[in-house]
Motif scaffolding. Structure first.
Motif, PDB file in Angstrom:
ATOM      1  N   PRO A 427       0.813  -1.230   0.000  1.00 28.00           N
ATOM      2  CA  PRO A 427       0.000   0.000   0.000  1.00 28.00           C
ATOM      3  C   PRO A 427       0.839   1.269   0.000  1.00 28.00           C
ATOM      4  O   PRO A 427       0.355   2.334  -0.409  1.00 28.00           O
ATOM      5  CB  PRO A 427      -0.828  -0.124   1.286  1.00 28.00           C
ATOM      6  CG  PRO A 427      -0.065  -1.066   2.156  1.00 28.00           C
ATOM      7  CD  PRO A 427       0.606  -2.027   1.221  1.00 28.00           C
ATOM      8  N   GLU A 428       2.094   1.202   0.436  1.00 32.04           N
ATOM      9  CA  GLU A 428       2.960   2.379   0.476  1.00 32.04           C
ATOM     10  C   GLU A 428       4.166   2.217  -0.443  1.00 32.04           C
ATOM     11  O   GLU A 428       5.168   2.933  -0.305  1.00 32.04           O
ATOM     12  CB  GLU A 428       3.428   2.633   1.906  1.00 32.04           C
ATOM     13  CG  GLU A 428       2.274   2.922   2.872  1.00 32.04           C
ATOM     14  CD  GLU A 428       2.756   3.123   4.289  1.00 32.04           C
ATOM     15  OE1 GLU A 428       3.978   3.000   4.524  1.00 32.04           O
ATOM     16  OE2 GLU A 428       1.915   3.418   5.164  1.00 32.04           O
ATOM     17  N   ASN A 429       4.097   1.271  -1.383  1.00 27.50           N
ATOM     18  CA  ASN A 429       5.174   1.026  -2.350  1.00 27.50           C
ATOM     19  C   ASN A 429       6.518   0.756  -1.675  1.00 27.50           C
ATOM     20  O   ASN A 429       7.569   1.220  -2.134  1.00 27.50           O
ATOM     21  CB  ASN A 429       5.294   2.209  -3.320  1.00 27.50           C
ATOM     22  CG  ASN A 429       4.044   2.406  -4.140  1.00 27.50           C
ATOM     23  OD1 ASN A 429       3.427   1.433  -4.581  1.00 27.50           O
ATOM     24  ND2 ASN A 429       3.662   3.651  -4.354  1.00 27.50           N
ATOM     25  N   ASP A 430       6.492   0.024  -0.587  1.00 22.90           N
ATOM     26  CA  ASP A 430       7.698  -0.332   0.152  1.00 22.90           C
ATOM     27  C   ASP A 430       8.050  -1.787  -0.144  1.00 22.90           C
ATOM     28  O   ASP A 430       7.268  -2.533  -0.743  1.00 22.90           O
ATOM     29  CB  ASP A 430       7.449  -0.113   1.649  1.00 22.90           C
ATOM     30  CG  ASP A 430       8.749  -0.030   2.432  1.00 22.90           C
ATOM     31  OD1 ASP A 430       9.810  -0.294   1.831  1.00 22.90           O
ATOM     32  OD2 ASP A 430       8.702   0.283   3.632  1.00 22.90           O
ATOM     33  N   ASP A 431       9.248  -2.182   0.291  1.00 22.05           N
ATOM     34  CA  ASP A 431       9.679  -3.560   0.095  1.00 22.05           C
ATOM     35  C   ASP A 431       9.497  -4.408   1.351  1.00 22.05           C
ATOM     36  O   ASP A 431       9.597  -5.635   1.286  1.00 22.05           O
ATOM     37  CB  ASP A 431      11.163  -3.595  -0.320  1.00 22.05           C
ATOM     38  CG  ASP A 431      11.394  -2.962  -1.680  1.00 22.05           C
ATOM     39  OD1 ASP A 431      10.465  -3.015  -2.514  1.00 22.05           O
ATOM     40  OD2 ASP A 431      12.494  -2.413  -1.902  1.00 22.05           O
ATOM     41  N   VAL A 432       9.271  -3.762   2.479  1.00 25.19           N
ATOM     42  CA  VAL A 432       9.138  -4.463   3.753  1.00 25.19           C
ATOM     43  C   VAL A 432       7.662  -4.522   4.138  1.00 25.19           C
ATOM     44  O   VAL A 432       6.976  -3.493   4.157  1.00 25.19           O
ATOM     45  CB  VAL A 432       9.960  -3.767   4.860  1.00 25.19           C
ATOM     46  CG1 VAL A 432       9.794  -4.509   6.174  1.00 25.19           C
ATOM     47  CG2 VAL A 432      11.431  -3.683   4.461  1.00 25.19           C
ATOM     48  N   TRP A 433       7.201  -5.738   4.452  1.00 26.50           N
ATOM     49  CA  TRP A 433       5.804  -5.944   4.806  1.00 26.50           C
ATOM     50  C   TRP A 433       5.667  -6.148   6.310  1.00 26.50           C
ATOM     51  O   TRP A 433       6.515  -6.780   6.936  1.00 26.50           O
ATOM     52  CB  TRP A 433       5.228  -7.159   4.095  1.00 26.50           C
ATOM     53  CG  TRP A 433       5.056  -6.989   2.615  1.00 26.50           C
ATOM     54  CD1 TRP A 433       6.003  -7.174   1.650  1.00 26.50           C
ATOM     55  CD2 TRP A 433       3.855  -6.623   1.931  1.00 26.50           C
ATOM     56  NE1 TRP A 433       5.469  -6.942   0.405  1.00 26.50           N
ATOM     57  CE2 TRP A 433       4.150  -6.605   0.551  1.00 26.50           C
ATOM     58  CE3 TRP A 433       2.564  -6.308   2.342  1.00 26.50           C
ATOM     59  CZ2 TRP A 433       3.199  -6.288  -0.412  1.00 26.50           C
ATOM     60  CZ3 TRP A 433       1.616  -5.993   1.389  1.00 26.50           C
ATOM     61  CH2 TRP A 433       1.930  -5.973   0.037  1.00 26.50           C
ATOM     62  N   SER A 434       4.589  -5.621   6.857  1.00 28.75           N
ATOM     63  CA  SER A 434       4.187  -5.881   8.238  1.00 28.75           C
ATOM     64  C   SER A 434       2.770  -6.461   8.214  1.00 28.75           C
ATOM     65  O   SER A 434       2.096  -6.401   7.174  1.00 28.75           O
ATOM     66  CB  SER A 434       4.219  -4.586   9.057  1.00 28.75           C
ATOM     67  OG  SER A 434       3.192  -3.705   8.633  1.00 28.75           O
TER      68      SER A 434
END
Length: 555
Positions: A427-434
Motif C-alpha cells: 500500500p505504500e510502495n515499500d519492500d518491507v511488509w508488516s
C-alpha cells in the motif's frame, strides 16, 4: 388449535440495546488466589426463546479474555516487519502442546443413590476446583483458549459413557494440535474402549503429509486406528481446485453424492474392532445403495434426538454393544467438520452445518442403521499450549469475536508468501511488509473502505483473510516431526494411494497396479476433470475417479 402469541412492540432502540448486550455479554470468575478476577467472554450467545422454555445459551462457548494491556502491545507489534520462518519450523510435535500433566476435566465419581441436585452440585464443585488448579499450575501463563462451560463438558462425559467406539475428528492441517493424548489414554487405557482418529479435510493437504501424520499417530499411540476422510471428494467438485497464484478453490456441485470412500474406511475400521459381535452388513448395504444416489446440497435437515430442556446430570452405565447396537461417539474441536462428516456418512443432511464455532450446541444421537448409532458431541476446545493464532486459524475461536487479528495475520504471513499468493502490491510502495501492511494491501485491492472517512478498512480485510485461511483458500498445513528428513519416503509410500482414493483421485501411473481405481467403464468419461486435484505437490497427470467402490470389493 392454540392461538399464536400476541405480538408486542419492539422499537429500533430496543433492538440496538439487545445487540449491544449480546456483543458485550461477559462473566467474571475469581482466580484461585481470590485477589483478582479473570474476565470470561461468551462468544456465541443466541437470542433468548420468547416462549421461556429451555436456555438457548446453555452451551455457549466461554473463554478467558485477554487484558487491555496485552491487546495494546499486540497492536503495537502489528507495525513491525515480518520475519519469515524456515519450512522446518512447520513441523510440530503434539507432546509440546499437550504436556502429560495437563489433562481435561473428567466426570467425578457418582453412584445411583445420588439425586440429580447432589450430582449437579458435585460436578459444579469439581469443575471449579479443576479450573482453580489450572490457574495455580506452572502451565497457566502458556495455556491458550479452552472451554469454560461445564454444560458442554457434560455432553462429552455422556458421549464417552455411551459410546463403544470413539471417533476423534481432526483437521489434518493441524492434526498435531487437535489430538490430546490425555483423551487417548483415558479412552484406551482407563475405559478399555477403542478409538479411531479421522483425518478430515484431506483434500486441502498433499497426500504425503496425510501419510506422514498417519505414520506418526499410529507409531506414538499403539492400538490407535487412523482413517482418512473428506466431504469434498473429486466427484462432488467442479472446475479447477486452485487459481494461477495458488489460492485453493473448491466449487461444490449442486447435487452431491455420498462420500463413499471415507465412509468405507470408517466401516472397515469398525469391522476390525467389533468382529462378529455386531452385524454391520446393514451399514455395508447402505453404502452400496447410497453410492449412486445424488442429493441436493440444500435439502432440509433431519434432526436426531436432542437434549435441551435441563442440565444433563443423568448417568449411564455402559454395556458393550447393548442390544446388538454399535454406538459411535463423534468428538472434536469446533469447526473441525464433525457435522459434515456425519452428513457425509449418512448420505443426506441430518445435522445442521455452520462455519461458526460452537454451532452444534447439544448432544444428539442419530441411527445410521438399526445396528449403528452415531452420537454427535458439541465442539470442545481442550486445555493446551497451542498458540492462540493457531487456534484461530483452525476455527476454535470465532473470527468475528477477535479484538486483535494482527498476531494471527503475522503467524500466517511468516509461513506463507501472502503478497505473492494474493497478487497484491504494497500500500505504500515499500519492500518491507508488516501484518498491518498485509491487511491494508488486501483492503486496497478489494476496495474495503470505512463508511465515514473512506479510509482503508483494515479490520475487515483481516477478517476476510482469516476466513479464507479457515475455509482453506489460503492453505497452511503443519507437518509431523521429522517430515523433512523422510519427505521422499512419504511421497512414494503405498499409503499415498489410499489417500488419493479417499479423495477420489487416481494418477495414470497407479491405474495399472492398484485396486483403488475406478472401473474401466468410467476411465474415458473423467479425463476432462484432471485438473481437480487438491495435491499441489504431485506433478503427475491426475484424473477424478468417479466412485465405484465395488471395484474394491471384487479384489
Amino acid at each position: 388449535m392454540p392461538q399464536a402469541r400476541r405480538k408486542t412492540p419492539f422499537s429500533g432502540k430496543a433492538k440496538k440495546q439487545q445487540l449491544q448486550a449480546k456483543k458485550n455479554k461477559t462473566l467474571l470468575l475469581s482466580t484461585s488466589s481470590g485477589t483478582s478476577t479473570c474476565e470470561v467472554v461468551s462468544v456465541n450467545y443466541q437470542p433468548r426463546n420468547r416462549g421461556g422454555r429451555g436456555d438457548s445459551n446453555r452451551y455457549a462457548l466461554k473463554f478467558y479474555r485477554e487484558t487491555d494491556e496485552d491487546l495494546f502491545l499486540k497492536k503495537e507489534d502489528a507495525a513491525k516487519a515480518l520475519n519469515p520462518v524456515p519450512e522446518k519450523e512447520l513441523e510440530v510435535d503434539p507432546t509440546d502442546f499437550f504436556p502429560s500433566d495437563l489433562s481435561f476435566p473428567k466426570r467425578p465419581a457418582w453412584d445411583f443413590s445420588m439425586s440429580p441436585a447432589q450430582l449437579d452440585a458435585q460436578e459444579q464443585r469439581y469443575f471449579k476446583n479443576y479450573v482453580d488448579q489450572l490457574q495455580a499450575s506452572e502451565h497457566w501463563k502458556d495455556i491458550s483458549y479452552f472451554e469454560l462451560n461445564l454444560e458442554t463438558w457434560r455432553q462429552l462425559w455422556r458421549v464417552l459413557e455411551m459410546c463403544d467406539v470413539l471417533l476423534l475428528i481432526v483437521d489434518v492441517r493441524y492434526a498435531g494440535m487437535m489430538f490430546p493424548p490425555s483423551l487417548y489414554h483415558y479412552v484406551v487405557t482407563d475405559q478399555k474402549k477403542n478409538m479411531i482418529v479421522v483425518l478430515n479435510k484431506i483434500d486441502l493437504v498433499p497426500a504425503s503429509v496425510v501419510a506422514a501424520w498417519h505414520d506418526h499417530l499410529t507409531t506414538t499411540c499403539p492400538g490407535l486406528r487412523v482413517v482418512y476422510f473428506t466431504s469434498c471428494p473429486g466427484y462432488n467438485l467442479r472446475g479447477a481446485s486452485s487459481d494461477k497464484a495458488g489460492l485453493q478453490v473448491r466449487r461444490r456441485k449442486g447435487r452431491q453424492q455420498m462420500c463413499v470412500e471415507g465412509a468405507t474406511k470408517i466401516l472397515e475400521a469398525c469391522k476390525d474392532i467389533v468382529g462378529s459381535d455386531v452385524d454391520l452388513s446393514s451399514w455395508d448395504k447402505k453404502i452400496k445403495e447410497e453410492a449412486e444416489i445424488e442429493t441436493e446440497d440444500d435439502e432440509q435437515t433431519e434432526v436426531g434426538e436432542t437434549i435441551l430442556e435441563k442440565a444433563d446430570t443423568s448417568f449411564y452405565t455402559h454395556e458393550r454393544y447393548k442390544n446388538g447396537v454399535l454406538t459411535i461417539g463423534c468428538v472434536g474441536q469446533p469447526n473441525v467438520g464433525k457435522s459434515s462428516l456425519m452428513n457425509a456418512i449418512m448420505g443426506r443432511k441430518v445435522v445442521s452445518v455452520s462455519k461458526t464455532p460452537g454451532h452444534t450446541k447439544h448432544f444428539q444421537t442419530i441411527f445410521l442403521t438399526p445396528q449403528v448409532r452415531l452420537c454427535d458431541c458439541p465442539g470442545l476446545v481442550f486445555p493446551s499450549k497451542v498458540p492462540r493464532p493457531i487456534q484461530i486459524l483452525m476455527g476454535s475461536y470465532p473470527i468475528a469475536q477477535l479484538r486483535e487479528p494482527y498476531t494471527t495475520i503475522r503467524y500466517l504471513a511468516e509461513r506463507l508468501d501472502l503478497p505473492k499468493l494474493l497478487r497484491m502490491d504494497h500500500p505504500e510502495n515499500d519492500d518491507v511488509w508488516s501484518p498491518r501492511d498485509i491487511c491494508d494491501g488486501w483492503a486496497k485491492k478489494r476496495g474495503y473502505l470505512t463508511a465515514k472517512a473512506a479510509r482503508l478498512d483494515t479490520y475487515r480485510a483481516a477478517n476476510s483473510l482469516l476466513r479464507m485461511a479457515l475455509d482453506g483458500k489460503i492453505c497452511l498445513w503443519l507437518r509431523p516431526p521429522g517430515f523433512a528428513e523422510r519427505k521422499d519416503h512419504f511421497e512414494t509410500c503405498p499409503e499415498v494411494k489410499y489417500v488419493k482414493w479417499v479423495q477420489a483421485l487416481t494418477s495414470s501411473a497407479d491405474k495399472q497396479d492398484t485396486p483403488v481405481t475406478s472401473s474401466s467403464e468410467n476411465d474415458d468419461s473423467n479425463g476432462s476433470e484432471a485438473e481437480e486435484s487438491g495435491d499441489d505437490d504431485d506433478d503427475d497427470d491426475v484424473g477424478v475417479a468417479k466412485n465405484r467402490f465395488m471395484a474394491l470389493l471384487d479384489e
